[in-house]
Write a protein that holds these residues in place. Structure first.
Motif, PDB file in Angstrom:
ATOM      1  N   ALA A   1       0.834  -1.206   0.000  1.00 22.34           N
ATOM      2  CA  ALA A   1       0.000   0.000   0.000  1.00 22.34           C
ATOM      3  C   ALA A   1       0.865   1.250   0.000  1.00 22.34           C
ATOM      4  O   ALA A   1       2.012   1.245   0.448  1.00 22.34           O
ATOM      5  N   ALA A   2       0.291   2.330  -0.507  1.00 22.30           N
ATOM      6  CA  ALA A   2       0.973   3.614  -0.578  1.00 22.30           C
ATOM      7  C   ALA A   2       1.086   4.234   0.809  1.00 22.30           C
ATOM      8  O   ALA A   2       0.211   4.068   1.652  1.00 22.30           O
ATOM      9  N   ALA A   3       2.167   4.967   1.015  1.00 20.40           N
ATOM     10  CA  ALA A   3       2.394   5.615   2.309  1.00 20.40           C
ATOM     11  C   ALA A   3       1.693   6.956   2.414  1.00 20.40           C
ATOM     12  O   ALA A   3       1.583   7.509   3.497  1.00 20.40           O
ATOM     13  N   GLY A   4       1.231   7.497   1.297  1.00 22.18           N
ATOM     14  CA  GLY A   4       0.499   8.757   1.336  1.00 22.18           C
ATOM     15  C   GLY A   4       1.328   9.933   0.866  1.00 22.18           C
ATOM     16  O   GLY A   4       2.556   9.881   0.784  1.00 22.18           O
ATOM     17  N   ASN A   5       0.640  11.021   0.600  1.00 24.45           N
ATOM     18  CA  ASN A   5       1.257  12.206  -0.006  1.00 24.45           C
ATOM     19  C   ASN A   5       1.190  13.431   0.889  1.00 24.45           C
ATOM     20  O   ASN A   5       1.146  14.557   0.400  1.00 24.45           O
ATOM     21  N   ALA A   6       1.172  13.217   2.201  1.00 23.17           N
ATOM     22  CA  ALA A   6       1.064  14.355   3.116  1.00 23.17           C
ATOM     23  C   ALA A   6       2.401  15.026   3.376  1.00 23.17           C
ATOM     24  O   ALA A   6       2.447  16.136   3.898  1.00 23.17           O
ATOM     25  N   GLY A   7       3.505  14.355   3.038  1.00 23.63           N
ATOM     26  CA  GLY A   7       4.824  14.921   3.292  1.00 23.63           C
ATOM     27  C   GLY A   7       5.190  14.971   4.757  1.00 23.63           C
ATOM     28  O   GLY A   7       6.078  15.733   5.152  1.00 23.63           O
TER      29      GLY A   7
ATOM     30  N   ALA B   1       4.489  -0.855   3.338  1.00 21.29           N
ATOM     31  CA  ALA B   1       4.202   0.558   3.083  1.00 21.29           C
ATOM     32  C   ALA B   1       5.287   1.141   2.179  1.00 21.29           C
ATOM     33  O   ALA B   1       6.475   0.913   2.385  1.00 21.29           O
ATOM     34  N   VAL B   2       4.861   1.950   1.195  1.00 18.57           N
ATOM     35  CA  VAL B   2       5.783   2.406   0.155  1.00 18.57           C
ATOM     36  C   VAL B   2       5.811   3.932   0.058  1.00 18.57           C
ATOM     37  O   VAL B   2       4.778   4.577  -0.153  1.00 18.57           O
TER      38      VAL B   2
ATOM     39  N   PRO C   1      -4.345   1.440   4.972  1.00 20.50           N
ATOM     40  CA  PRO C   1      -3.789   0.241   5.578  1.00 20.50           C
ATOM     41  C   PRO C   1      -2.270   0.136   5.582  1.00 20.50           C
ATOM     42  O   PRO C   1      -1.714  -0.820   6.105  1.00 20.50           O
ATOM     43  N   GLY C   2      -1.566   1.104   5.013  1.00 18.05           N
ATOM     44  CA  GLY C   2      -0.119   1.003   4.913  1.00 18.05           C
ATOM     45  C   GLY C   2       0.598   0.740   6.211  1.00 18.05           C
ATOM     46  O   GLY C   2       1.593   0.023   6.243  1.00 18.05           O
ATOM     47  N   ALA C   3       0.102   1.325   7.294  1.00 23.62           N
ATOM     48  CA  ALA C   3       0.820   1.228   8.561  1.00 23.62           C
ATOM     49  C   ALA C   3       0.573  -0.071   9.313  1.00 23.62           C
ATOM     50  O   ALA C   3       1.173  -0.294  10.362  1.00 23.62           O
ATOM     51  N   TYR C   4      -0.300  -0.929   8.796  1.00 27.89           N
ATOM     52  CA  TYR C   4      -0.521  -2.212   9.466  1.00 27.89           C
ATOM     53  C   TYR C   4       0.695  -3.120   9.280  1.00 27.89           C
ATOM     54  O   TYR C   4       1.335  -3.108   8.227  1.00 27.89           O
TER      55      TYR C   4
ATOM     56  N   SER D   1       0.961   6.663  -4.886  1.00 26.97           N
ATOM     57  CA  SER D   1       0.096   5.742  -5.627  1.00 26.97           C
ATOM     58  C   SER D   1       0.844   5.081  -6.766  1.00 26.97           C
ATOM     59  O   SER D   1       0.511   3.979  -7.186  1.00 26.97           O
ATOM     60  N   MET D   2       1.818   5.780  -7.327  1.00 24.13           N
ATOM     61  CA  MET D   2       2.611   5.244  -8.433  1.00 24.13           C
ATOM     62  C   MET D   2       3.757   4.379  -7.911  1.00 24.13           C
ATOM     63  O   MET D   2       4.185   3.415  -8.557  1.00 24.13           O
ATOM     64  N   ALA D   3       4.262   4.709  -6.720  1.00 26.84           N
ATOM     65  CA  ALA D   3       5.362   3.931  -6.132  1.00 26.84           C
ATOM     66  C   ALA D   3       4.890   2.563  -5.653  1.00 26.84           C
ATOM     67  O   ALA D   3       5.590   1.559  -5.807  1.00 26.84           O
ATOM     68  N   SER D   4       3.692   2.518  -5.072  1.00 26.09           N
ATOM     69  CA  SER D   4       3.181   1.262  -4.522  1.00 26.09           C
ATOM     70  C   SER D   4       3.105   0.146  -5.556  1.00 26.09           C
ATOM     71  O   SER D   4       3.565  -0.982  -5.296  1.00 26.09           O
ATOM     72  N   PRO D   5       2.542   0.364  -6.757  1.00 25.28           N
ATOM     73  CA  PRO D   5       2.497  -0.726  -7.732  1.00 25.28           C
ATOM     74  C   PRO D   5       3.867  -1.154  -8.239  1.00 25.28           C
ATOM     75  O   PRO D   5       4.022  -2.289  -8.713  1.00 25.28           O
ATOM     76  N   MET D   6       4.872  -0.280  -8.165  1.00 23.73           N
ATOM     77  CA  MET D   6       6.234  -0.705  -8.485  1.00 23.73           C
ATOM     78  C   MET D   6       6.651  -1.843  -7.552  1.00 23.73           C
ATOM     79  O   MET D   6       7.262  -2.839  -7.973  1.00 23.73           O
ATOM     80  N   VAL D   7       6.304  -1.693  -6.287  1.00 23.35           N
ATOM     81  CA  VAL D   7       6.672  -2.704  -5.283  1.00 23.35           C
ATOM     82  C   VAL D   7       5.792  -3.939  -5.432  1.00 23.35           C
ATOM     83  O   VAL D   7       6.277  -5.076  -5.319  1.00 23.35           O
ATOM     84  N   ALA D   8       4.499  -3.738  -5.684  1.00 27.31           N
ATOM     85  CA  ALA D   8       3.609  -4.880  -5.879  1.00 27.31           C
ATOM     86  C   ALA D   8       4.072  -5.736  -7.051  1.00 27.31           C
ATOM     87  O   ALA D   8       4.085  -6.973  -6.978  1.00 27.31           O
TER      88      ALA D   8
END
Length: 425
Positions: A288-294, A309-310, A301-304, A366-373
């Motif tokens: 899952a993506a880590a988010g874009n809040a900076g 988390a990416v 669910p990333g933090a589970y 959102s773009m980084a997460s599928p790289m890892v998946a």
């Protein structure tokens, strides 16, 4: 080990990525909110549910995937009051809000895909309105090198998102199953059209599994992977915790080896975590993506613990300015100016540029997460007797230690070549 955010989801659920077609994302920090008129309740024994709910003027609702929780309709504005009252009843295991979630070869545009092979190169977006400067040599996931070992061997990746374009020569044929959970008050309707009118899910799917060497478009990191299209985000890029939980459960029960969620929420949900844990126990790798809040604020669910988390990096291997970060984030992957598929018809994220050509740039975790998946899927297909635990270990332990490792993220930037066990340059 832990986790997450989609280049775009809001506290209830949204796709992260802050998708923009012409420029890097500056997505705002998603705000926590709950969906009016429904809550999620789990009972110690479902036989007690009708009586307990009647005491509050409520009726039994549908189950939420494999979680054991139920989605209960309540009067709008009374959600928190009823959660508090139900939580005091010894027959209730928990009651919680339904949070809002929102939305990181010879192929024609392959030279623009620095994330797969960084030469380095400069390139422009489809409209030629943005020029991306040359990056750093080998600041990529080494996908081309990994392909010498495997291109995926039909490993199935679930894209839990806004849908995947039904008609697109580079990605539609990779979809082998679909379900639509946008109406979270009902179970999935396999006949419901999951067409992506928002654009986010199609971009994510292309990063994972766009066909390679077909002379058009782009190549996915895992170009011989197959896709389960699980629509949980509506045509505005938002959804709910219950829809995501339903989608996770469906994906795990329908053969997904890897589940990608480029989305997230700020508030933890026991129902959502139960769906994640059940999918992990069924053998899926969950990303899952880590988010874009900076910021370092956790996103779910990333933090589970059972989710990778990416965070996002750019073509110089530097942390993206918008990317969330911290000790809870596991790995990083390219997420800035990522070239991939978009619907080749009008869609929400592309309306500002007119009719889509079917490809363009987007930025976000959102773009980084599928790289890892996709990297996880390649690792699945290359190791005999692989398990989700061993695949996760391969992905994380083989990541390259770039600047920020140990502070912005626990492991490094993923390397597909090393994850599949190949001798890599």
């Amino acid at each position: 080990m832990k986790k997450l955010m989609m280049a775009g989801f809001t506290a209830a659920m949204m796709a992260f990525g802050g998708i923009t077609l012409a420029a890097p994302s500056n997505a705002a920090d998603p705000q926590s909110s709950h969906i009016a008129g429904r809550i999620m309740v789990k009972f110690h024994d479902d036989r007690a549910a009708p009586g307990v709910l009647r005491q509050h003027g409520l009726s039994q609702g549908p189950g939420i995937g494999s979680t054991g929780a139920h989605l209960i309709k309540v009067p709008a504005g009374k959600e928190l009051q009823l959660i508090q009252s139900l939580s005091r009843n010894p027959a209730v295991e928990y009651a919680e809000p339904d949070e809002l979630v929102t939305a990181a070869t010879n192929d024609e545009y392959f030279p623009r895909q620095y994330a797969l092979q960084n030469d380095p190169q400069s390139f422009t977006n489809t409209a030629n309105t943005l020029t991306v400067a040359e990056g750093k040599l080998d600041a990529d996931v080494d996908a081309v090198e990994a392909w010498k070992v495997t291109k995926g061997n039909r490993t199935t990746v679930a894209i839990i998102d806004s849908g995947v374009a039904n008609v697109h020569d580079d990605i539609a044929s990779q979809v082998v199953g679909y379900a639509n959970f946008v109406s979270a008050e009902t179970k999935e309707d396999p006949k419901a059209n999951p067409e992506d009118k928002y654009g986010h899910g199609t971009h994510v799917a292309g990063i994972v599994a766009a066909k390679a060497d077909n002379t058009i478009g782009v190549a996915g990191v895992c170009p011989e992977c197959t896709i389960l299209d699980v629509k949980v985000l509506n045509d505005s890029g938002s959804g709910s915790s219950s829809a995501i939980a339903n989608g996770i459960s469906w994906a795990a029960g329908n053969g997904a080896k890897v589940i990608n969620m480029s989305l997230g929420q700020r508030v933890s949900s026991r129902t959502l975590e139960a769906a994640v844990n059940n999918a992990w126990n069924q053998g899926a790798v969950i990303v899952a993506a880590a988010g874009n809040a900076g910021t370092q604020a956790k996103i779910y669910p990333g933090a589970y613990p059972n989710v990778i988390a990416v965070a996002a990096t750019d073509n110089n291997d530097a942390k993206a300015s918008f990317s969330s970060y911290g000790k809870w984030v596991d790995v990083a992957a390219p997420g800035v100016n990522v070239y991939s598929t978009f619907p080749n018809r009008d869609f929400v994220l592309g309306t500002q540029n007119g009719r889509s050509t079917g490809y363009d740039i987007a930025s976000g975790t959102s773009m980084a997460s599928p790289m890892v998946a996709a990297t996880a899927a390649l690792a699945w297909s290359s190791h005999v007797d692989a398990t989700n635990a061993s695949v996760r270990l391969n992905v994380e332990s083989s990541a390259e230690e770039i600047n920020g490792t140990g502070s912005y993220w626990e492991h490094g930037r993923v390397n597909a070549c090393k994850a599949v066990g190949s001798d890599c340059p």
